[in-house]
Enzyme design. Structure first.
Site, PDB file in Angstrom:
ATOM      1  N   CYS A 137       9.531   2.311  14.079  1.00 10.07           N
ATOM      2  CA  CYS A 137      10.652   1.641  13.397  1.00 10.07           C
ATOM      3  C   CYS A 137      10.218   1.020  12.069  1.00 10.07           C
ATOM      4  O   CYS A 137       9.303   0.195  12.023  1.00 10.07           O
ATOM      5  CB  CYS A 137      11.231   0.571  14.333  1.00 10.07           C
ATOM      6  SG  CYS A 137      12.287  -0.630  13.529  1.00 10.07           S
ATOM      7  N   CYS A 167      10.561  -2.728  11.902  1.00 18.24           N
ATOM      8  CA  CYS A 167       9.503  -3.365  12.699  1.00 18.24           C
ATOM      9  C   CYS A 167       8.199  -3.436  11.908  1.00 18.24           C
ATOM     10  O   CYS A 167       7.476  -4.440  11.949  1.00 18.24           O
ATOM     11  CB  CYS A 167       9.279  -2.599  14.003  1.00 18.24           C
ATOM     12  SG  CYS A 167      10.748  -2.441  15.041  1.00 18.24           S
ATOM     13  N   CYS A 193      12.984   7.130  10.935  1.00 13.03           N
ATOM     14  CA  CYS A 193      13.178   6.986  12.383  1.00 13.03           C
ATOM     15  C   CYS A 193      12.654   8.204  13.151  1.00 13.03           C
ATOM     16  O   CYS A 193      13.100   9.336  12.929  1.00 13.03           O
ATOM     17  CB  CYS A 193      14.663   6.762  12.678  1.00 13.03           C
ATOM     18  SG  CYS A 193      15.130   6.995  14.396  1.00 13.03           S
ATOM     19  N   CYS A 217      15.318   9.971  15.244  1.00 13.60           N
ATOM     20  CA  CYS A 217      16.233  10.740  14.383  1.00 13.60           C
ATOM     21  C   CYS A 217      15.614  12.096  14.029  1.00 13.60           C
ATOM     22  O   CYS A 217      16.303  13.132  14.027  1.00 13.60           O
ATOM     23  CB  CYS A 217      16.545   9.973  13.108  1.00 13.60           C
ATOM     24  SG  CYS A 217      17.250   8.327  13.373  1.00 13.60           S
TER      25      CYS A 217
END
Length: 463
Positions: A51, A54, A372, A375
């Protein structure tokens, strides 16, 4: 047997040292329920290694953990390997921050994401709800505190008013530093306030008509519709210059104070990255004049493009247009693609209305982030889905980069990928897709939800 125990202990010590010196506690499914209750106040970050948000938060979180060491413990849980704990606490997006007290979930963390902001926010949550003052010297030191704070004067430690004050302090500890003082039995004590009255009164007094918006209080202020004037504000180095523009905002604000809009001022440099990202303010746009924005609770954004005049008239015009609903919302958008004929249509904020809200089309749209991992894993399957439905004139398979475009109202995107279905004729009721992410699962979902029979690979499905 003893040798075995010693070996285990040695291995644990070596493993801890091998992981590096971090003040962020690493929790897992196996030990969360045992370690969390050992800490009076614990801030836990639930994250995924892939992420981007993150990764951006990680160094700030580490710095905050070091500065808070001995006061508040910061911990992290990798949700890609500790799915049981993350599922139990309802983690659906990353990073998710939650506050625990003695092992029990207390609340979501809604504070700043900078190291300084985390430290200031969590310090207010550590220790007792109200700190007692023991002398006039303590009181004088406290009065000089920069933050919005509350002092309660009471006749003694057994005062019934003190008990009520402490309950109110517990409710407001995220917003205020509360202290109590009972110097002598004859000291004047204020009249009794209920928790609700105390909270409402102090929130009103602390905000005022035009508060100073900072990184630390922005989440609190933005719970209301908020106008902000950004300029070279610095009360420590240039109080006269800082008040010059604030006074002009105040003058106009007083005329509109009853219409539900909160006014504020902020240091432009503190929010430069945010202004560039969310309002398109470039570095070349920087002038000594304030840059004015309105951000509503529902996420609508407006900017005052007319130059801020010293008589305040341009701000008045801006507000009159805002309340008359004549302003066009500011929307962050990528450029419209020159060609858009692929199996999966590319949507940007400026084409969302045209493509996704087409009343004649069913639309499945994926909100994604370029960094991502989930994704990227979904992409070939999603492309195959688009190819299989490419000849269907009634359905569109689409995607939008949610990091580069504003997400419209009605679509709650907290993590990636997030997928919604907007049915023809029901665009105000988008339905979130919560199922498995295989091609067959998407097709089964669309067979149930689509307004017309699907045309798969050029062949119309029969009902």
């Amino acid at each position: 047997m003893l040798r075995g125990v010693l070996c285990v202990l040695a291995l644990c010590v070596w493993s801890s040292a091998a992981r590096g010196r971090s003040d962020v506690l690493e929790l897992e499914d196996a030990d969360f329920d045992y370690i969390a209750p050992e800490h009076e106040t614990l801030l836990v970050k639930f994250y995924a290694p892939w992420c981007g948000h993150c990764k951006k938060l990680a160094p700030e979180f580490e710095t905050a953990a070091t500065r808070l060491k001995g006061t508040v413990t910061l911990a992290k849980v990798d949700c890609t390997t500790n799915t049981e704990t993350c599922k139990r606490y309802g983690v659906t997006g990353y990073p998710t921050l939650k506050i625990f007290r003695n092992g029990q979930e207390s609340s979501s963390y809604d504070g700043p994401r900078s190291a300084e902001g985390i430290v200031n926010y969590m310090k207010k949550l550590a220790g007792p709800d109200s700190v007692p003052l023991h002398s006039e010297h303590d009181l004088e030191n406290f009065i000089n505190n920069f933050d919005a704070s509350i002092v309660g004067f009471f006749s003694g430690a057994d005062s019934s008013q003190l008990s009520e004050f402490l309950k109110g302090a517990g409710l407001m500890r995220e917003s205020f530093l509360c202290l109590s003082w009972w110097p002598t039995p004859t000291q004047h004590t204020p009249s009794h306030h209920t928790q609700h009255m105390l909270r409402s009164l102090l929130l009103l007094c602390s905000l005022g008509l035009c508060p100073h918006l900072t990184k630390e209080n922005k989440d609190s202020l933005r719970k209301r519709d908020l106008l902000t004037a950004y300029y070279d504000l610095d009360y420590l180095r240039n109080p006269k210059g800082s008040n010059y523009w604030r006074n002009r905002v105040l003058k106009v604000a007083s005329k509109f104070s009853s219409q539900g809009l909160l006014f504020s001022v902020a240091n432009r440099n503190d929010f430069l990255e945010e202004l560039e990202d969310e309002f398109g303010l470039g570095t070349s746009d920087s002038t000594e004049l304030p840059f004015v924005t309105i951000r509503t609770r529902t996420g609508n954004k407006y900017t005052m493009r007319e130059e801020f005049t010293r008589d305040g008239r341009s701000l008045e015009n801006f507000l009159e247009d805002y309340f008359a609903e004549r302003l066009k919302r500011y929307v962050k958008s990528e450029p419209v693609p020159a060609k858009n004929n692929a199996a999966v249509k590319v949507v940007v904020a400026d084409t969302f209305e045209e493509i996704v809200n087409d009343p004649e089309k069913d639309v499945l749209i994926e909100f994604y982030a370029p960094w991502c991992g989930h994704c990227k894993k979904l992409e070939p399957k999603y492309t195959e889905l688009g190819e299989r439905l490419y000849s269907d004139p009634s359905i569109v398979i689409a995607k939008m980069d949610a990091t580069a475009n504003d997400v419209p109202q009605g679509y709650d995107v907290q993590g990636f990928p997030t997928i919604y279905f907007a049915a023809a004729g029901r665009k105000d009721e988008p339905k979130r897709y919560e199922g498995p992410r295989e091609v067959k699962d998407f097709i089964n979902f669309l067979k149930r939800e689509a307004s017309k029979p699907l045309v798969l690979n050029g062949v119309k499905e029969e009902l």
